[in-house]
Design a protein around this motif. Structure first.
Motif, PDB file in Angstrom:
ATOM      1  N   SER A 717       0.862  -1.213  -0.106  1.00 56.79           N
ATOM      2  CA  SER A 717      -0.190   0.099   0.009  1.00 56.79           C
ATOM      3  C   SER A 717       0.837   1.309  -0.029  1.00 56.79           C
ATOM      4  O   SER A 717       0.687   2.305  -0.637  1.00 56.79           O
ATOM      5  CB  SER A 717      -0.992   0.007   1.060  1.00 56.79           C
ATOM      6  N   PHE A 718       1.778   1.027   0.672  1.00 58.31           N
ATOM      7  CA  PHE A 718       2.774   2.219   0.782  1.00 58.31           C
ATOM      8  C   PHE A 718       3.489   2.715  -0.545  1.00 58.31           C
ATOM      9  O   PHE A 718       3.524   3.824  -1.063  1.00 58.31           O
ATOM     10  CB  PHE A 718       3.811   2.214   1.900  1.00 58.31           C
ATOM     11  N   PHE A 719       3.881   1.552  -1.195  1.00 57.07           N
ATOM     12  CA  PHE A 719       4.676   1.895  -2.471  1.00 57.07           C
ATOM     13  C   PHE A 719       3.595   2.391  -3.343  1.00 57.07           C
ATOM     14  O   PHE A 719       3.896   3.152  -4.458  1.00 57.07           O
ATOM     15  CB  PHE A 719       5.245   0.575  -2.914  1.00 57.07           C
ATOM     16  N   SER A 720       2.478   1.780  -3.376  1.00 54.56           N
ATOM     17  CA  SER A 720       1.397   2.299  -4.510  1.00 54.56           C
ATOM     18  C   SER A 720       0.956   3.752  -4.022  1.00 54.56           C
ATOM     19  O   SER A 720       0.760   4.350  -5.079  1.00 54.56           O
ATOM     20  CB  SER A 720       0.037   1.307  -4.081  1.00 54.56           C
ATOM     21  N   ALA A 721       0.846   3.941  -2.736  1.00 51.76           N
ATOM     22  CA  ALA A 721       0.575   5.458  -2.393  1.00 51.76           C
ATOM     23  C   ALA A 721       1.795   6.429  -2.894  1.00 51.76           C
ATOM     24  O   ALA A 721       1.536   7.549  -3.572  1.00 51.76           O
ATOM     25  CB  ALA A 721       0.501   5.649  -0.800  1.00 51.76           C
ATOM     26  N   VAL A 722       3.036   5.910  -2.691  1.00 51.18           N
ATOM     27  CA  VAL A 722       4.013   6.655  -3.247  1.00 51.18           C
ATOM     28  C   VAL A 722       4.077   7.128  -4.904  1.00 51.18           C
ATOM     29  O   VAL A 722       4.085   8.055  -5.456  1.00 51.18           O
ATOM     30  CB  VAL A 722       5.316   6.196  -3.007  1.00 51.18           C
ATOM     31  N   GLY A 723       3.466   5.979  -5.695  1.00 50.72           N
ATOM     32  CA  GLY A 723       3.459   6.126  -7.171  1.00 50.72           C
ATOM     33  C   GLY A 723       2.219   7.003  -7.419  1.00 50.72           C
ATOM     34  O   GLY A 723       2.269   7.795  -8.421  1.00 50.72           O
TER      35      GLY A 723
END
Length: 986
Positions: A717-723
């Motif tokens: 979720s964190f990496f998706s949020a960053v993208g």
């Protein structure tokens, strides 16, 4: 050569008008059929002599007044009497109801000498009753022998001694065209002397086409004596009071139509009709002066009204908030009245590259197609194919050679630098060629007169010879001297460019040099009469003069046809580049028939267009030139409207709105995914506490699985949020840039369009020119390629460098620097504009990348929780804030590098999309300059413009360049005429 002057240059051939005398209701005179004298030598050079013999027989029998004379053309004679023998002549005489038939042949005897034979067939006896033969022992005897055999034949036939005299005409009084009649027989185009007139008494009449109609202005009984010249002095009278009154009467509708309050269309129509009705007033200077005064007054009134319309359109065009569509409608309404006087239709479209077109006396049309080899194609008046024949192998349209069509439908073709003339008959069947005495003439034009005399005229030399090949060097020298005096004396450049040589409607030998823009008229002896300069002609231009003296000239590189007055003043220009009706692509050949219908060889459109008048064209230059002004304004206004449309379509508010929506959605998705990540981290922490407190193996295993599952969900979720956040930043940046440029583009384009004058000719400034392809290429390699190809490497490097792999740390730094270090906007700079927004975007990307490196260096330091002493340690906000801060510290380099690459890539894509439009705007508005008075465009054989010592740095007008190059290389803009394929030509 003693008879050539008499035979060729003092009207030896007298064309016969049909005028059959009648006695009461029924003509009881014997009917005599005159069949063409057949040339059985196989040498076309003698065809003219055969026609002369037949004309002389017909004329003498008509002048005797005792016979009904019936003449037959070659085609009909061959159909009715295929052989000149009793078996063919008996049914012919019965079918045509004639008492006698006169026929003849010419062939070679056993010694190669030319032998003439004339015979008379009597239908009453069914036999050939009279045969006369004569032989020409030398070429000097040909014309004398032809006269002798005709006289002997007619003497036997009519029982009258046949002898000839001549009449010399001496004119005084006013000038003008006139026609000479002997009794009721018309004599065409006499210079001064009427030759071969049967001795006897005649009534000589001079008939002139005047305002009141065809009028006999002189009549006198004339006695023609054998071998004597009778002098007749006559005077062309000045215009009578009745003719002056008639002129005033004809002018009344014109004067009424030009009064205030009358419709402009009515006024223009009245001007055109008045000019057509009074074109024959030139025979009297006072009458012509009064006519010209009336036309000038009417023209001044029409011009004033057109200028008012023009000024109204200009006010709409140049105001602070311009109304381009309304201005365009204003210009078009007036332009339609001046320019739309023809209906355009395709005559034939089966040609590959038509370069010449000509109408034949029988109404058919010849088209010369510059394919390999050059073809002559014959069509009916309706455009149906009839026949074709190969003529030669041209290199291109410049080197077609010289062409001529004779009154009897024969085609004469002289290839460049050739020593013989190819001859085709009316069915395009080959005949023996005519040898050019003295060798080839470089860059020469060709014409053959009614007697068969051949004129081959080049810049430095000429050939004038009769049917037997005998030259008249005195006339040749006079022609060359006349051309030199007129300024046509340099060798043709390029050498393949041939002069146009023809006889104009007034009977003058006329030479047109397209390269020099000069039209030279000469009399039959080659003496210069007048030189007319035609402006703006091109090497490939071709010219035609109609019966009214109007000059039509093609202008291939401008894709237009221009009309000029008989004095060379520009009247109007028709056509534009394109593929539809009324549009041309490099038109070359042109001809006009008696009804004013134009046939134009539309070369690169592979067709011939027929242009039919739908209303009387304006022939007054001052008025017609207003049509050019309106056309120029329409061009500029349409360009302005398209420019505004292009600016708005490339940077539309809807596109900005879409970017905003996508950026908000992406940032919102990042926030949601961030919360999911935070929640998952909390669940993972709780599960880990359970794992530590577990007392059994089973409990510990279950708690560990929960910890790992929640941790994985949190990381994803964190990496998706960053993208999503990076994508939202890119969309937001694009929305801001698009919005700013939308606000700037329309006013800038409007000012640029308005600053470009519509009344001046412009040329391309090559120092300021910007290539569209180069602008886009620069934008791609400096703006798109670095972040696109090496940006992902920087992102991956930032993601995997967690501090434990110190050796990889220099890689993302170097890669990231290359990805964003080259500033965006270089494509715009190359195109001629500096984009502040792109420069700011580059600085923003650089700042994000520097921040990423600074935070990356701090990742190994001891974590210190955020100072939130005012909150209880157990508060959820305290834990959430510390979790977010820890996440930022841990993943900030990845997040910032991704954002920097995304921003930089967005800016590069924008630069690539807009740089070629900026280059086009530069070419349209800044890379042009007014044509200086000393500039002159010089074109090479391929149509390119070049500079030389005499021409300076002249270029074509920008509109011409854009239209021409859009046809050659239309790369980005699908709208023809705006012309963005400029780089293909320069």
């Amino acid at each position: 050569m003693k008879n050539v002057r008499k035979g060729l240059f003092v009207a030896i051939v007298i064309a016969i008008g049909v005028s059959t005398a009648t006695y009461g209701v029924e003509d009881l005179r014997p009917r005599v059929a005159i069949l063409p004298v057949r040339n059985e030598t196989g040498e076309p050079a003698y065809d003219a002599i055969m026609r002369t013999m037949g004309d002389t027989i017909s004329l003498v029998l008509r002048l005797l007044g005792e016979y009904q004379v019936v003449e037959y053309g070659v085609g009909r004679a061959e159909a009715l009497a295929p052989r000149y023998d009793v078996e063919s002549l008996v049914p012919f005489a019965e079918g045509e109801r004639v008492e006698d038939v006169v026929f003849g042949t010419a062939d070679r005897d056993d010694f190669g000498r030319l032998r003439f034979t004339l015979s008379l067939f009597d239908s009453a006896t069914g036999e050939i009753t009279v045969t006369q033969s004569e032989t020409a022992f030398t070429i000097f005897d040909v014309f004398d022998v032809a006269d002798e055999i005709v006289a002997a034949m007619l003497a036997e036939f009519s029982d009258i001694r046949i002898a000839y005299g001549s009449i010399e005409l001496v004119r005084s009084g006013v000038a003008g065209r006139y026609t000479v009649y002997l009794n009721d027989t018309r004599i065409n185009n006499p210079e001064r002397t009427l030759q071969r007139i049967l001795n006897g008494e005649y009534t000589l009449s001079i008939v002139q086409d005047r305002l009141s109609g065809e009028t006999t202005v002189f009549a006198q009984d004339v006695l023609v004596l054998e071998n004597r010249t009778t002098t007749v002095e006559f005077t062309i009278p000045e215009a009578s009071d009745e003719e002056h009154a008639l002129l005033a009467e004809i002018a009344e509708p014109l004067i009424a139509a030009t009064r205030e309050g009358r419709e402009l269309e009515e006024s223009l129509t009245a001007i055109a009709e008045f000019q057509r009705a009074t074109i024959g007033a030139d025979y009297d200077a006072a009458l012509a002066a009064r006519r010209d005064e009336i036309v000038r007054e009417a023209g001044a009134s029409a011009v004033a009204r057109l200028q008012e319309i023009e000024a109204g359109g200009d006010r709409l065009f140049y105001q602070r908030r311009p109304e381009f569509p309304e201005a365009l409608d204003t210009y078009r309404s007036a332009s339609r009245l001046l320019n739309e006087v023809y209906r355009y239709e395709t005559f034939t479209d089966d040609a590959s590259a038509p370069v010449r077109v000509a109408t034949l006396p029988d109404g058919s049309v010849l088209v010369f197609d510059a394919i390999t080899p050059l073809f002559a194609k014959k069509y009916s008046s309706a455009g149906e194919w009839l026949a074709s024949a190969a003529l030669g192998t041209p290199a291109d349209s410049d080197s077609v050679g010289a062409l001529h069509i004779s009154p009897d439908n024969r085609v004469y073709f002289l290839p460049l630098d050739a020593t013989s003339i190819q001859v085709l008959d009316h069915d395009l069947a080959d005949h023996d060629p005519i040898t050019v005495p003295g060798g080839p003439v470089q860059g020469a034009g060709l014409v053959v007169d009614d007697t068969g005399a051949v004129y081959i005229v080049g810049r430095n030399e000429a050939r004038v010879f009769d049917a037997a090949g005998e030259r008249d060097e005195a006339i040749e020298r006079t022609i060359v001297q006349s051309l030199t005096t007129a300024g046509i004396d340099a060798p043709a450049s390029p050498a393949s460019t041939a002069l146009d040589v023809f006889f104009d409607p007034g009977g003058y030998l006329t030479v047109f040099s397209a390269e020099d823009g000069k039209l030279v008229r000469m009399n039959a002896l080659g003496e210069g009469v007048r030189t007319i300069e035609i402006a703006d002609t091109e090497v490939e231009s071709r010219l035609f003069i109609d019966d009214f003296g109007t000059i039509y000239v093609t202008r291939p590189s401008r894709h237009t046809v221009s009309t000029y007055t008989a004095d060379g003043a520009l009247i109007n220009t028709y056509g534009s580049f394109g593929f539809g009706q009324g549009e041309f692509a490099q038109p070359t050949g042109i001809c006009v028939n008696a009804d004013g219908v134009m046939l134009i060889a539309d070369t690169y459109n592979s067709r011939v267009q027929r242009v039919v008048p739908t209303s009387p064209p304006i022939m007054l230059p001052e008025v017609a030139n207003m049509g050019i002004r309106f056309s120029r304004r329409i061009d500029r206004t349409e360009a302005a409207v398209r420019e505004i449309a292009a600016s708005r379509s490339g940077l539309s508010p809807m596109r900005s709105f879409g970017n905003v929506v996508l950026s908000i959605g992406s940032i919102g998705a990042a926030a949601v995914l961030g919360n999911v990540s935070y929640a998952a981290d909390l669940r993972a922490a709780d599960a880990y506490e359970l794992y530590e407190a577990a007392n059994t193996i089973e409990g510990a295993q279950e708690a560990r699985d929960d910890t790992m599952r929640h941790w994985a969900i949190g990381r994803a979720s964190f990496f998706s949020a960053v993208g999503a956040a990076g994508l939202g930043g890119a969309f937001l940046t694009s929305a801001i840039l698009t919005g700013i440029d939308t606000l700037r583009a329309v006013p800038r384009a409007t000012r640029n369009v308005q600053a470009f004058s519509m009344d001046a000719e412009y040329e391309l400034d090559r120092d300021r020119y910007r290539s569209l392809r180069a602008a886009r290429s620069v934008a791609f390699w400096t703006g798109v390629a670095p972040p696109l190809f090496i940006g992902p490497v920087a992102i991956v490097g930032a993601a995997i460098d967690d501090g434990t792999m110190e050796w990889i740390e220099p890689v993302p730094i170097a890669v990231a620097g290359a990805a964003v270090g080259i500033p965006p906007g270089l494509g715009h700079v190359y195109a001629g504009s500096f984009h502040v927004g792109l420069a700011a975007t580059g600085l923003l990307a650089d700042g994000l990348m520097v921040s990423a490196f600074i935070l990356g260096d701090q990742r190994d330091e001891t974590y210190e929780p955020v100072d939130l002493t005012w909150l209880a340690d157990s508060s959820p906000i305290y834990g959430q804030a510390n979790a977010i801060w820890r996440g930022l510290q841990e993943f900030a380099p990845l997040y910032l590098v991704s954002s920097a690459v995304a921003v930089r890539l967005t800016a590069g894509i924008y630069d690539m999309q807009r740089s070629w439009i900026e280059a086009r705007n530069t070419n349209l508005f800044r890379a042009v300059r007014p044509v200086g008075p000393g500039d002159a465009a010089v074109r090479d054989r391929n149509g390119r413009y070049a500079s030389n010592a005499e021409a300076g740095t002249a270029q074509p007008s920008v509109l011409e360049s854009l239209r021409r190059t859009a046809a050659v290389y239309p790369i980005f803009d699908p709208v023809r005429g705006l012309g963005v394929g400029v780089s293909a030509r320069f």
